[in-house]
Design a protein around this motif. Structure first.
Motif, PDB file in Angstrom:
ATOM      1  N   SER A   1      -0.669 -10.456  26.747  1.00 48.11           N
ATOM      2  CA  SER A   1      -0.728  -9.041  26.406  1.00 48.11           C
ATOM      3  C   SER A   1      -2.052  -8.726  25.756  1.00 48.11           C
ATOM      4  N   LEU A   2      -2.273  -7.431  25.460  1.00 52.51           N
ATOM      5  CA  LEU A   2      -3.535  -7.061  24.838  1.00 52.51           C
ATOM      6  C   LEU A   2      -3.646  -7.633  23.448  1.00 52.51           C
ATOM      7  N   HIS A   3      -2.500  -8.038  22.843  1.00 51.21           N
ATOM      8  CA  HIS A   3      -2.666  -8.677  21.551  1.00 51.21           C
ATOM      9  C   HIS A   3      -3.295 -10.055  21.706  1.00 51.21           C
ATOM     10  N   ALA A   4      -3.631 -10.423  22.963  1.00 54.39           N
ATOM     11  CA  ALA A   4      -4.495 -11.572  23.215  1.00 54.39           C
ATOM     12  C   ALA A   4      -5.758 -11.470  22.392  1.00 54.39           C
ATOM     13  N   ALA A   5      -6.372 -10.305  22.447  1.00 57.20           N
ATOM     14  CA  ALA A   5      -7.636 -10.117  21.746  1.00 57.20           C
ATOM     15  C   ALA A   5      -7.443  -9.472  20.397  1.00 57.20           C
ATOM     16  N   ALA A 102       7.351  -2.362  27.903  1.00 59.05           N
ATOM     17  CA  ALA A 102       8.814  -2.338  27.923  1.00 59.05           C
ATOM     18  C   ALA A 102       9.312  -2.203  29.367  1.00 59.05           C
ATOM     19  N   ALA A 103       8.659  -1.333  30.144  1.00 56.89           N
ATOM     20  CA  ALA A 103       9.045  -1.156  31.545  1.00 56.89           C
ATOM     21  C   ALA A 103       8.743  -2.415  32.353  1.00 56.89           C
ATOM     22  N   LYS A 104       7.601  -3.027  32.071  1.00 62.75           N
ATOM     23  CA  LYS A 104       7.230  -4.235  32.813  1.00 62.75           C
ATOM     24  C   LYS A 104       8.227  -5.360  32.552  1.00 62.75           C
ATOM     25  N   LYS A 105       8.661  -5.476  31.292  1.00 63.01           N
ATOM     26  CA  LYS A 105       9.637  -6.516  30.972  1.00 63.01           C
ATOM     27  C   LYS A 105      10.973  -6.223  31.647  1.00 63.01           C
ATOM     28  N   ALA A 106      11.374  -4.941  31.655  1.00 59.85           N
ATOM     29  CA  ALA A 106      12.641  -4.574  32.273  1.00 59.85           C
ATOM     30  C   ALA A 106      12.623  -4.835  33.775  1.00 59.85           C
ATOM     31  N   ASN A 114       6.868  -9.859  24.790  1.00 60.57           N
ATOM     32  CA  ASN A 114       7.591  -9.600  23.546  1.00 60.57           C
ATOM     33  C   ASN A 114       7.363  -8.131  23.191  1.00 60.57           C
ATOM     34  N   VAL A 115       8.365  -7.309  23.419  1.00 63.33           N
ATOM     35  CA  VAL A 115       8.195  -5.865  23.247  1.00 63.33           C
ATOM     36  C   VAL A 115       7.907  -5.516  21.793  1.00 63.33           C
ATOM     37  N   ALA A 116       8.508  -6.243  20.857  1.00 64.20           N
ATOM     38  CA  ALA A 116       8.237  -5.973  19.437  1.00 64.20           C
ATOM     39  C   ALA A 116       6.772  -6.249  19.113  1.00 64.20           C
ATOM     40  N   ALA A 117       6.240  -7.348  19.668  1.00 63.76           N
ATOM     41  CA  ALA A 117       4.830  -7.667  19.445  1.00 63.76           C
ATOM     42  C   ALA A 117       3.939  -6.613  20.102  1.00 63.76           C
ATOM     43  N   GLU A 118       4.322  -6.173  21.288  1.00 64.54           N
ATOM     44  CA  GLU A 118       3.525  -5.160  21.977  1.00 64.54           C
ATOM     45  C   GLU A 118       3.540  -3.837  21.220  1.00 64.54           C
ATOM     46  N   ALA A 119       4.661  -3.513  20.601  1.00 62.91           N
ATOM     47  CA  ALA A 119       4.732  -2.283  19.810  1.00 62.91           C
ATOM     48  C   ALA A 119       3.767  -2.346  18.638  1.00 62.91           C
ATOM     49  N   GLN A 120       3.671  -3.520  18.003  1.00 55.29           N
ATOM     50  CA  GLN A 120       2.727  -3.672  16.898  1.00 55.29           C
ATOM     51  C   GLN A 120       1.285  -3.577  17.389  1.00 55.29           C
ATOM     52  N   THR A 121       1.006  -4.207  18.515  1.00 60.24           N
ATOM     53  CA  THR A 121      -0.328  -4.105  19.102  1.00 60.24           C
ATOM     54  C   THR A 121      -0.641  -2.655  19.458  1.00 60.24           C
ATOM     55  N   GLY A 122       0.351  -1.972  20.037  1.00 57.95           N
ATOM     56  CA  GLY A 122       0.167  -0.572  20.376  1.00 57.95           C
ATOM     57  C   GLY A 122      -0.119   0.276  19.151  1.00 57.95           C
ATOM     58  N   PHE A 123       0.525  -0.041  18.049  1.00 61.12           N
ATOM     59  CA  PHE A 123       0.308   0.714  16.812  1.00 61.12           C
ATOM     60  C   PHE A 123      -1.114   0.500  16.290  1.00 61.12           C
ATOM     61  N   LEU A 124      -1.596  -0.734  16.366  1.00 61.02           N
ATOM     62  CA  LEU A 124      -2.972  -1.024  15.941  1.00 61.02           C
ATOM     63  C   LEU A 124      -3.976  -0.278  16.817  1.00 61.02           C
ATOM     64  N   LEU A 125      -3.813  -0.383  18.118  1.00 64.44           N
ATOM     65  CA  LEU A 125      -4.724   0.290  19.040  1.00 64.44           C
ATOM     66  C   LEU A 125      -4.663   1.809  18.886  1.00 64.44           C
ATOM     67  N   ILE A 175      -5.175  -3.786   7.026  1.00 59.09           N
ATOM     68  CA  ILE A 175      -3.998  -3.156   6.424  1.00 59.09           C
ATOM     69  C   ILE A 175      -2.702  -3.668   7.040  1.00 59.09           C
ATOM     70  N   TYR A 176      -2.674  -3.815   8.361  1.00 57.32           N
ATOM     71  CA  TYR A 176      -1.422  -4.108   9.046  1.00 57.32           C
ATOM     72  C   TYR A 176      -1.079  -5.595   9.134  1.00 57.32           C
ATOM     73  N   SER A 177      -2.068  -6.463   9.017  1.00 56.07           N
ATOM     74  CA  SER A 177      -1.807  -7.884   9.267  1.00 56.07           C
ATOM     75  C   SER A 177      -0.830  -8.488   8.268  1.00 56.07           C
ATOM     76  N   GLY A 178      -0.667  -7.860   7.105  1.00 58.90           N
ATOM     77  CA  GLY A 178       0.326  -8.344   6.142  1.00 58.90           C
ATOM     78  C   GLY A 178       1.744  -8.025   6.587  1.00 58.90           C
ATOM     79  N   PRO A 179       2.086  -6.728   6.699  1.00 60.79           N
ATOM     80  CA  PRO A 179       3.467  -6.379   7.065  1.00 60.79           C
ATOM     81  C   PRO A 179       3.808  -6.584   8.537  1.00 60.79           C
ATOM     82  N   LEU A 180       2.822  -6.549   9.414  1.00 58.69           N
ATOM     83  CA  LEU A 180       3.086  -6.684  10.848  1.00 58.69           C
ATOM     84  C   LEU A 180       2.661  -8.082  11.302  1.00 58.69           C
TER      85      LEU A 180
END
Length: 268
Positions: A1-5, A102-106, A114-125, A175-180
């Motif tokens: 996923s994009l959280h690769a980078a 989420a659609a790709k996984k479905a 991991n949709v939860a991980a992708e949501a966090q990545t999406g929030f950062l981006l 900011i996010y790397s602690g809670p996410l």
């Protein structure tokens, strides 16, 4: 996923498609022997996924929000206009990224997504996109107010918004790397990936300047491709806006895909 980078260890990058990277610790020798410009085909596949899931939605979301802001009576040089369009950018990126994976996984049933991980990545981006999206109109207004040629506004917006996106990424990591838990904190290694991604995002924002059909139209080399003249239906204008950001990102990232050495581009 994009959280690769964006979120995982620099020694175990994953590709945009959420498949295991060939740059893992176990495959280090293969990475050393990879072609000088990396797996170009995989880079273009990942570029296409990013364009569909984030870059087009970002432009579409910004333009939609600008229509909302205009309807609310916000002048385009106001704080409220900047915040509204920034949020439109945020919403486009977050919903586009998270919804896509989420659609790709479905559809594929892939255990690698991991949709939860992708949501966090999406929030950062999306947070970084808010910064560049909120800054776009003030930057364009300032450069146009200086009576710069279209090329100057184009280049200045590319640099200015690309910088804002980069600063947003770095602040978000801090900011996010602690809670996410799926977002990696700022490091020297991911700063290089963040920088190259931000340059490509800057390209998207620069091409977005081409949608302004009213400023020096004779100099606007993009006007016949992505210009949005007065009277354009709202939905059509939003689609053109998304196309302009997709085009700008695609042009810049295509160059990166070809010239960056193996393992050095943010989407490897």
């Amino acid at each position: 996923s994009l959280h690769a980078a964006l979120s995982v260890s620099s020694t175990a990058y994953r590709t945009i498609t959420s498949t295991p990277s060939n740059l893992s610790d176990e495959a280090a020798p293969a990475a050393v022997e990879a072609p000088a410009t990396g797996n170009i085909g995989a880079r273009f596949v990942s570029m296409a996924e990013v364009t569909v899931s984030k870059i087009f939605p970002a432009g579409f979301g910004w333009q939609t929000a600008s229509i909302v802001a205009d309807g609310a009576g916000f002048a385009d040089d106001s704080f409220n206009f900047a915040m509204t369009t920034g949020f439109g950018d945020f919403l486009g990126v977050f919903t586009g990224h998270t919804g896509y994976y989420a659609a790709k996984k479905a559809i594929t049933g892939s255990e690698d997504i991991n949709v939860a991980a992708e949501a966090q990545t999406g929030f950062l981006l999306a947070s970084a996109a808010f910064c560049s999206g909120a800054g776009w109109q003030p930057i364009v207004n300032t450069l146009q107010g200086m009576n710069l040629p279209f090329s100057g506004v184009f280049a200045g917006t590319w640099v200015g918004c690309g910088t804002l996106f980069y600063l947003g990424l770095r602040a978000g990591r801090t900011i996010y790397s602690g809670p996410l838990t799926h977002i990696e904190g700022p490091t020297y290694e991911n700063s290089k990936n963040d920088a190259s991604l931000s340059v490509a995002i800057g390209g998207a924002t620069g091409f977005f300047v081409g949608t302004d059909a009213g400023y020096l139209p004779d100099q606007n080399f993009l006007i016949d491709v992505v210009g949005i003249p007065d009277g354009t239906p709202d939905l059509t204008g939003c689609a053109i806006a998304g196309s302009s950001t997709a085009l700008g990102f695609g042009v810049c990232q295509s160059g990166f895909n070809v010239i960056f050495p193996a393992g050095k581009c943010w989407n490897d």
